[in-house]
Design a protein around this motif. Structure first.
Motif, PDB file in Angstrom:
ATOM      1  N   PHE A 150       0.835  -1.100  -0.123  1.00 41.82           N
ATOM      2  CA  PHE A 150      -0.008   0.093  -0.058  1.00 41.82           C
ATOM      3  C   PHE A 150       0.844   1.377   0.138  1.00 41.82           C
ATOM      4  CE2 PHE A 150      -3.429  -2.952   1.350  1.00 41.82           C
ATOM      5  CZ  PHE A 150      -4.234  -2.695   0.448  1.00 41.82           C
ATOM      6  N   PRO A 151       2.194   1.453   0.693  1.00 43.33           N
ATOM      7  CA  PRO A 151       2.819   2.633   0.524  1.00 43.33           C
ATOM      8  C   PRO A 151       3.072   2.954  -0.958  1.00 43.33           C
ATOM      9  CG  PRO A 151       3.398   1.302   2.291  1.00 43.33           C
ATOM     10  CD  PRO A 151       2.472   0.464   1.737  1.00 43.33           C
ATOM     11  N   ALA A 181       1.443   2.012  -3.579  1.00 39.82           N
ATOM     12  CA  ALA A 181       0.032   2.477  -4.266  1.00 39.82           C
ATOM     13  C   ALA A 181      -0.348   3.829  -3.964  1.00 39.82           C
ATOM     14  CB  ALA A 181      -0.715   1.226  -3.738  1.00 39.82           C
ATOM     15  N   MET A 182      -0.300   4.052  -2.690  1.00 37.56           N
ATOM     16  CA  MET A 182      -0.435   5.279  -2.515  1.00 37.56           C
ATOM     17  C   MET A 182       0.302   6.464  -2.835  1.00 37.56           C
ATOM     18  SD  MET A 182      -2.008   4.865   1.474  1.00 37.56           S
ATOM     19  CE  MET A 182      -0.618   3.958   2.207  1.00 37.56           C
ATOM     20  N   ALA A 183       1.562   6.226  -3.104  1.00 35.57           N
ATOM     21  CA  ALA A 183       2.483   7.253  -3.611  1.00 35.57           C
ATOM     22  C   ALA A 183       2.255   7.059  -5.145  1.00 35.57           C
ATOM     23  CB  ALA A 183       3.990   6.714  -3.635  1.00 35.57           C
ATOM     24  N   ASP A 184       1.998   6.272  -5.968  1.00 40.21           N
ATOM     25  CA  ASP A 184       1.481   5.933  -7.142  1.00 40.21           C
ATOM     26  C   ASP A 184       0.203   7.033  -7.448  1.00 40.21           C
ATOM     27  OD1 ASP A 184       3.564   4.780  -7.963  1.00 40.21           O
ATOM     28  OD2 ASP A 184       2.516   2.824  -8.533  1.00 40.21           O
ATOM     29  N   ALA A 185      -0.581   6.922  -6.471  1.00 37.36           N
ATOM     30  CA  ALA A 185      -1.947   7.424  -6.361  1.00 37.36           C
ATOM     31  C   ALA A 185      -1.745   8.965  -6.356  1.00 37.36           C
ATOM     32  CB  ALA A 185      -2.927   7.165  -5.032  1.00 37.36           C
ATOM     33  N   GLN A 186      -0.808   9.410  -5.538  1.00 43.04           N
ATOM     34  CA  GLN A 186      -0.397  10.975  -5.701  1.00 43.04           C
ATOM     35  C   GLN A 186       0.107  11.382  -7.103  1.00 43.04           C
ATOM     36  OE1 GLN A 186       2.318  10.676  -2.340  1.00 43.04           O
ATOM     37  NE2 GLN A 186       0.734  11.537  -0.877  1.00 43.04           N
ATOM     38  N   ALA A 187       1.040  10.633  -7.750  1.00 40.34           N
ATOM     39  CA  ALA A 187       1.333  10.940  -8.809  1.00 40.34           C
ATOM     40  C   ALA A 187       0.521  10.824 -10.093  1.00 40.34           C
ATOM     41  CB  ALA A 187       2.447   9.782  -9.273  1.00 40.34           C
ATOM     42  N   TYR A 188      -0.636  10.210  -9.694  1.00 43.72           N
ATOM     43  CA  TYR A 188      -1.784  10.080 -10.574  1.00 43.72           C
ATOM     44  C   TYR A 188      -3.016  11.399 -10.398  1.00 43.72           C
ATOM     45  CZ  TYR A 188      -0.906   5.822 -13.322  1.00 43.72           C
ATOM     46  OH  TYR A 188      -0.255   4.861 -13.901  1.00 43.72           O
ATOM     47  N   GLY A 189      -2.584  12.180  -9.511  1.00 42.17           N
ATOM     48  CA  GLY A 189      -3.311  13.183  -9.002  1.00 42.17           C
ATOM     49  C   GLY A 189      -4.282  13.065  -7.842  1.00 42.17           C
ATOM     50  N   TRP A 190      -4.413  12.059  -7.144  1.00 40.62           N
ATOM     51  CA  TRP A 190      -5.025  11.902  -5.947  1.00 40.62           C
ATOM     52  C   TRP A 190      -4.490  12.429  -4.713  1.00 40.62           C
ATOM     53  CZ3 TRP A 190      -9.771   9.806  -5.915  1.00 40.62           C
ATOM     54  CH2 TRP A 190     -10.372   9.180  -7.103  1.00 40.62           C
ATOM     55  N   ALA A 217      13.212 -16.214   2.428  1.00 34.93           N
ATOM     56  CA  ALA A 217      13.910 -14.893   2.727  1.00 34.93           C
ATOM     57  C   ALA A 217      13.733 -13.519   1.928  1.00 34.93           C
ATOM     58  CB  ALA A 217      15.742 -15.431   2.893  1.00 34.93           C
ATOM     59  N   CYS A 218      13.796 -14.028   0.639  1.00 34.86           N
ATOM     60  CA  CYS A 218      13.609 -12.778  -0.191  1.00 34.86           C
ATOM     61  C   CYS A 218      12.132 -12.091  -0.246  1.00 34.86           C
ATOM     62  CB  CYS A 218      13.928 -13.175  -1.666  1.00 34.86           C
ATOM     63  SG  CYS A 218      15.666 -13.487  -2.096  1.00 34.86           S
ATOM     64  N   GLU A 219      11.105 -12.943   0.055  1.00 32.63           N
ATOM     65  CA  GLU A 219       9.884 -12.472   0.290  1.00 32.63           C
ATOM     66  C   GLU A 219       9.737 -11.636   1.354  1.00 32.63           C
ATOM     67  OE1 GLU A 219       7.249 -16.307  -2.087  1.00 32.63           O
ATOM     68  OE2 GLU A 219       7.507 -16.097   0.071  1.00 32.63           O
ATOM     69  N   PHE A 220      10.166 -12.157   2.503  1.00 33.98           N
ATOM     70  CA  PHE A 220      10.166 -11.323   3.868  1.00 33.98           C
ATOM     71  C   PHE A 220      10.911 -10.133   3.875  1.00 33.98           C
ATOM     72  CE2 PHE A 220       7.899 -15.207   5.477  1.00 33.98           C
ATOM     73  CZ  PHE A 220       6.786 -14.548   6.171  1.00 33.98           C
ATOM     74  N   ALA A 221      12.268 -10.072   3.120  1.00 27.88           N
ATOM     75  CA  ALA A 221      12.754  -8.825   2.998  1.00 27.88           C
ATOM     76  C   ALA A 221      11.993  -7.844   2.220  1.00 27.88           C
ATOM     77  CB  ALA A 221      14.107  -9.421   2.312  1.00 27.88           C
ATOM     78  N   CYS A 222      11.357  -8.134   1.314  1.00 28.51           N
ATOM     79  CA  CYS A 222      10.423  -7.147   0.418  1.00 28.51           C
ATOM     80  C   CYS A 222       9.496  -6.920   1.468  1.00 28.51           C
ATOM     81  CB  CYS A 222       9.996  -7.773  -0.799  1.00 28.51           C
ATOM     82  SG  CYS A 222      11.120  -8.089  -1.954  1.00 28.51           S
ATOM     83  N   ILE A 223       8.609  -7.868   2.266  1.00 29.68           N
ATOM     84  CA  ILE A 223       7.362  -7.584   2.870  1.00 29.68           C
ATOM     85  C   ILE A 223       7.913  -6.596   4.009  1.00 29.68           C
ATOM     86  CG2 ILE A 223       5.768  -8.289   4.521  1.00 29.68           C
ATOM     87  CD1 ILE A 223       5.899 -10.989   2.783  1.00 29.68           C
ATOM     88  N   LEU A 224       8.819  -6.879   4.583  1.00 30.32           N
ATOM     89  CA  LEU A 224       9.283  -6.010   5.764  1.00 30.32           C
ATOM     90  C   LEU A 224       9.651  -4.685   5.409  1.00 30.32           C
ATOM     91  CD1 LEU A 224      11.042  -8.622   7.987  1.00 30.32           C
ATOM     92  CD2 LEU A 224       8.657  -7.448   8.467  1.00 30.32           C
ATOM     93  N   ALA A 225      10.211  -4.616   4.119  1.00 27.69           N
ATOM     94  CA  ALA A 225      10.781  -3.115   3.728  1.00 27.69           C
ATOM     95  C   ALA A 225       9.526  -2.413   3.377  1.00 27.69           C
ATOM     96  CB  ALA A 225      11.671  -3.371   2.554  1.00 27.69           C
ATOM     97  N   GLY A 226       8.478  -2.902   2.915  1.00 32.65           N
ATOM     98  CA  GLY A 226       7.241  -2.405   2.439  1.00 32.65           C
ATOM     99  C   GLY A 226       6.391  -1.903   3.605  1.00 32.65           C
ATOM    100  N   LEU A 227       6.627  -2.510   4.705  1.00 27.48           N
ATOM    101  CA  LEU A 227       5.998  -2.032   6.015  1.00 27.48           C
ATOM    102  C   LEU A 227       6.834  -1.081   6.725  1.00 27.48           C
ATOM    103  CD1 LEU A 227       4.857  -5.673   7.200  1.00 27.48           C
ATOM    104  CD2 LEU A 227       3.519  -3.762   6.223  1.00 27.48           C
ATOM    105  N   GLY A 228       8.072  -0.582   6.276  1.00 25.50           N
ATOM    106  CA  GLY A 228       8.608   0.330   6.873  1.00 25.50           C
ATOM    107  C   GLY A 228       9.833  -0.224   7.498  1.00 25.50           C
ATOM    108  N   VAL A 229      10.225  -1.232   7.797  1.00 27.63           N
ATOM    109  CA  VAL A 229      11.500  -1.899   8.476  1.00 27.63           C
ATOM    110  C   VAL A 229      12.664  -1.699   7.550  1.00 27.63           C
ATOM    111  CG1 VAL A 229      12.431  -3.821   9.479  1.00 27.63           C
ATOM    112  CG2 VAL A 229       9.867  -3.470   9.613  1.00 27.63           C
TER     113      VAL A 229
END
Length: 452
Positions: A60-61, A63-72, A180-192
């Motif tokens: 979602f972070p 996705a929300m950044a993309d939404a801002q780029a699209y004018g939302w 390992a790679c999946e959780f690296a991406c997940i946790l990075a996306g959650l702000g860790v």
């Protein structure tokens, strides 16, 4: 000889539950099943399902950044981890209840305890009861493996991530496989703040190298501090977390340390060897094409065996076993051209042979298209996707397909059907593209980028 059950299943994961339901509900067998933890196994309780929900949460972070780029007009706040955890726990409770309901409606008798094998037809239940069964199915799955080293008692595994009371500010993930790679991406996306160490030269060693290179590039672009060729030598508690020391001399402190260095079968102290089933490497249960062990009355399916460790594979193995033994419909599970996906960001999905594996079998052509997808390009992001086909020069059959892209797992399912039917490169070429999509590149690549 009198038996309490026609079939007794040890393990309530996806493979064992499917076998029990089909044997009892469709074929009328008397079935008992024992599960010592929670019904649903690794996939439902501590694997695929909660992981994928965390993948969604972590997306979602962006996705929300993309939404801002699209004018939302979007304001991005912080993640309420406790609220997500509560919702996740509730969903897992619902799924477990559904699994139990399916077993009950099929007439399976469930024992909520550990079960071990005594002999070819006898199972001992942890409460002290012993039951006899004409057939025994071992479907106990696997568990995370952590090597022993100084401080190894301080590490977490993938099982623990779903139960964290709070997200750490920083984390070290050790391992280079898909978990390992999946959780690296997940946790990075959650702000860790995520650091990842892999002892070998590259991550995702079993996947196509060209596709993996793009995944690694994208992971680093997300801020994941990825290092290959690094081996941890010791861990010790320190204020603020845990100090990790490596064999190359590097040392740093992380809030949490997570090991994702492979999985091992849950066969320890299960009684199989005493019953005549010799275990294979790492404790795996050797079986033939019918999922039968060296003891004719004992079978095994899923991650406990020496075959493909994927939930849909375990389900098919369990179903085929039940139809063969109780339904007079003998068939072996098909392990050829099994599609899979790694839920990194972006996803990596594959079916068939890697380029290197195909080259070893004979002359090939390789078709590759890598480009910026429309959605993210418009938002100003630099990420790229990749579509790759590996084709046999002689037969023209597509031997492998590898996709790195958002929702790659959704695309590879359809490609898997075509390849299972024996599709050739010309079949792909004759298929009209759906425009504008990422997947259209799979049917518009006309010239190979290399041959071998």
């Amino acid at each position: 000889m009198d038996f309490d059950y026609d079939l007794f299943v040890i393990g309530g994961g996806s493979g064992g539950v499917r076998a029990a339901r089909i044997a009892a509900g469709q074929h009328g067998a008397r079935v008992g099943l024992a599960e010592e933890y929670r019904m649903g196994g690794t996939c439902v309780i501590r694997g695929c399902v909660p992981k994928k929900l965390m993948v969604f949460a972590s997306s979602f972070p962006t996705a929300m950044a993309d939404a801002q780029a699209y004018g939302w007009q979007v304001t991005v706040g912080g993640l309420d981890w406790s609220a997500f955890r509560a919702r996740l726990d509730s969903e897992l409770d619902r799924l477990e209840k559904a699994y139990r309901g399916g077993l009950s409606s099929a007439g399976v008798e469930v024992h909520d305890c550990r079960a071990t094998v005594v002999d070819a037809h006898t199972v001992h239940l942890a409460g002290g009861k012993t039951v006899r069964a004409k057939h025994i199915l071992v479907a106990v799955g696997g568990r995370p493996f952590v090597p022993h080293f100084p401080g190894s008692e301080h590490v977490l595994t993938s099982n623990d991530i779903f139960k964290l009371d709070a997200l750490p500010a920083s984390v070290l993930i050790v391992g280079g496989g898909y978990i390992a790679c999946e959780f690296a991406c997940i946790l990075a996306g959650l702000g860790v703040k995520v650091t990842q160490f892999q002892r070998s030269a590259r991550i995702l060693k079993e996947f196509d190298e060209e596709a993996v290179d793009l995944v690694a590039e994208d992971m680093k672009a997300q801020g994941i501090d990825l290092h290959c060729g690094v081996v941890v030598s010791g861990i010790e508690p320190e204020a603020g977390g845990f100090r990790v020391t490596c064999m190359d001399g590097r040392s740093d402190v992380f809030g949490k340390v997570i090991y994702a260095t492979g999985r091992v079968p849950n066969t320890e102290s299960l009684g199989l060897e005493a019953a005549g089933v010799a275990l294979g490497k790492g404790g795996k249960v050797p079986v033939d094409g019918w999922s039968q062990t060296a003891v004719p009355s004992i079978y095994a399916v899923g991650d406990v065996t020496d075959r493909i460790q994927l939930t849909p594979v375990a389900i098919r193995e369990g179903h085929a076993f039940a139809d063969t033994v109780f339904g007079a419909d003998p068939r072996q599970p098909d392990h050829d051209l099994v599609a899979s996906a790694v839920f990194t960001t972006p996803e990596l999905a594959t079916v068939g042979l890697t380029e290197d594996a195909a080259r070893a079998k004979g002359p090939i052509e390789v078709y590759v298209s890598s480009f910026k997808p429309m959605r993210s390009a418009f938002a100003g992001r630099a990420d790229r996707v990749l579509m790759k086909l590996v084709v046999c020069k002689d037969t023209r059959r597509v031997l492998g397909c590898h996709i790195v892209a958002p929702e790659a797992g959704e695309m590879i399912q359809m490609v898997g059907i075509a390849m299972k039917m024996g599709a050739t490169k010309e079949d792909f070429d004759r298929t009209c593209a759906v425009h504008p999509t990422m997947a259209e590149e799979l049917v518009t690549m006309r010239k190979p980028v290399r041959t071998a």
